[in-house]
Design an enzyme around this catalytic site. Structure first.
Site, PDB file in Angstrom:
ATOM      1  N   LEU A  97       4.696  -8.085  68.937  1.00  0.00           N
ATOM      2  CA  LEU A  97       4.651  -9.174  67.960  1.00  0.00           C
ATOM      3  C   LEU A  97       4.544 -10.516  68.685  1.00  0.00           C
ATOM      4  O   LEU A  97       5.094 -10.687  69.777  1.00  0.00           O
ATOM      5  CB  LEU A  97       5.906  -9.128  67.086  1.00  0.00           C
ATOM      6  N   HIS A 113      15.055   0.917  71.498  1.00  0.00           N
ATOM      7  CA  HIS A 113      14.170   1.243  72.607  1.00  0.00           C
ATOM      8  C   HIS A 113      14.707   2.466  73.346  1.00  0.00           C
ATOM      9  O   HIS A 113      15.918   2.541  73.622  1.00  0.00           O
ATOM     10  CB  HIS A 113      14.063   0.044  73.561  1.00  0.00           C
ATOM     11  N   LEU A 148       9.230  -8.967  75.624  1.00  0.00           N
ATOM     12  CA  LEU A 148       9.246  -7.550  75.234  1.00  0.00           C
ATOM     13  C   LEU A 148      10.482  -6.814  75.777  1.00  0.00           C
ATOM     14  O   LEU A 148      10.747  -6.832  76.967  1.00  0.00           O
ATOM     15  CB  LEU A 148       7.970  -6.862  75.746  1.00  0.00           C
ATOM     16  N   GLN A 177      20.987  10.395  69.806  1.00  0.00           N
ATOM     17  CA  GLN A 177      21.867   9.227  69.983  1.00  0.00           C
ATOM     18  C   GLN A 177      21.334   8.007  69.246  1.00  0.00           C
ATOM     19  O   GLN A 177      22.102   7.214  68.707  1.00  0.00           O
ATOM     20  CB  GLN A 177      22.016   8.904  71.485  1.00  0.00           C
TER      21      GLN A 177
HETATM   22  C1  GAR Z   1      12.083   6.151  69.044  1.00  0.00           C
HETATM   23  O1  GAR Z   1      12.501   7.016  70.056  1.00  0.00           O
HETATM   24  C2  GAR Z   1      12.172   4.710  69.495  1.00  0.00           C
HETATM   25  O2  GAR Z   1      13.177   4.479  70.420  1.00  0.00           O
HETATM   26  C3  GAR Z   1      10.810   4.523  70.109  1.00  0.00           C
HETATM   27  O3  GAR Z   1       9.926   5.235  69.305  1.00  0.00           O
HETATM   28  C4  GAR Z   1      10.594   6.343  68.736  1.00  0.00           C
HETATM   29  C5  GAR Z   1      10.316   6.360  67.263  1.00  0.00           C
HETATM   30  O4  GAR Z   1      10.789   7.528  66.679  1.00  0.00           O
HETATM   31  N1  GAR Z   1      10.468   3.133  70.176  1.00  0.00           N
HETATM   32  C6  GAR Z   1       9.755   2.599  71.148  1.00  0.00           C
HETATM   33  O5  GAR Z   1       9.290   3.232  72.062  1.00  0.00           O
HETATM   34  C7  GAR Z   1       9.554   1.104  71.013  1.00  0.00           C
HETATM   35  N2  GAR Z   1       8.909   0.586  72.175  1.00  0.00           N
HETATM   36  P1  GAR Z   1      10.906   7.651  65.104  1.00  0.00           P
HETATM   37  O6  GAR Z   1       9.568   7.192  64.520  1.00  0.00           O
HETATM   38  O7  GAR Z   1      11.155   9.107  64.860  1.00  0.00           O
HETATM   39  O8  GAR Z   1      12.048   6.779  64.668  1.00  0.00           O
END
Ligand code: GAR
Length: 213
Positions: A97, A113, A148, A177
């Protein structure tokens, strides 16, 4: 959707398992919040179906169909603001963003994250953690700033990296978690327990981040 509790707009790009965990925590009364809108930036996001199954209002804003990032972000901002959301929750929202956008929601936008930040910002965290031979990995809930994956951290969860782990087994352990810590932090905010002052976070007046276990 009207009702009591902190109004959340949840932004997704993929599976939506964090969105679902937050929705369930709201529905169970575990946290004083409610999802007023789920917004997906891709038509194919599996989380769109999941959100509808959970009875949530969903809007799809396909980023690739806007002329540029500014136009997409204008539509996103209009949708969030029109929903009445008080907190923006990035839940697997795989889009960087602009500083203008993050500034508009300063102190009112969270991200999750899949790493123990400041370690492993960016993409492919599980692969990189395995390749580096780390013995510990985890997830982080933090406020979003223009940099970021670098905003103030509220809560982290640690998991071990086990012999024989694959990206699938490790990411499943991390996600388990995530589904605990993301609702937890939203609950703290809903209860007015978490304060952001001068770029630092406090829970009940005590400095954060906190770490589980
Ligand atoms: C999650 O593991 C989150 O931490 C990650 O994407 C996944 C989404 O899973 N986010 C990132 O990598 C952000 N940079 P979900 O769609 O099942 O919630």
């Amino acid at each position: 959707m009207s009702g009591p509790g902190l109004a959340l707009a949840v932004l997704i790009s993929g599976r939506g398992s964090n969105m679902a965990a937050i929705a369930r925590a709201c529905a169970a009364g575990q946290i004083g919040a409610r999802i007023v809108r789920v917004i997906a930036d891709r038509r194919g996001a599996a989380g769109i179906v999941l959100a509808a199954e959970l009875g949530l209002e969903v809007e799809v804003l396909p980023a690739g169909e806007f002329p540029d990032r500014a136009a997409f972000e204008a539509a996103l901002r209009a949708s969030i603001d029109e929903s009445g959301a008080q907190l923006v929750v990035l839940a697997g929202f795989m889009r960087i963003l602009s500083p203008q956008f993050t500034a508009h929601y300063a102190g009112a936008m969270l991200n999750i994250h899949p790493s123990l930040l400041p370690g492993y910002p960016g993409l492919h965290t599980h692969e990189r953690v395995l390749k580096a031979g780390e013995r510990e990995h985890g997830a982080t809930v933090h406020f979003v700033t223009s940099e970021l994956d670098a905003g103030p951290v509220a809560l982290q969860a640690r998991v071990p990296v086990l012999p024989g782990d694959t990206v699938a087994s490790l990411s499943a352990r991390v996600q388990q978690q995530e589904h605990i810590i993301y609702p937890q932090v939203i609950g703290w905010i809903a209860d007015g327990r978490l304060r952001l002052s001068g770029g630092r976070l406090e829970l009940d007046g005590r400095p954060l981040p906190a770490t589980l276990p």
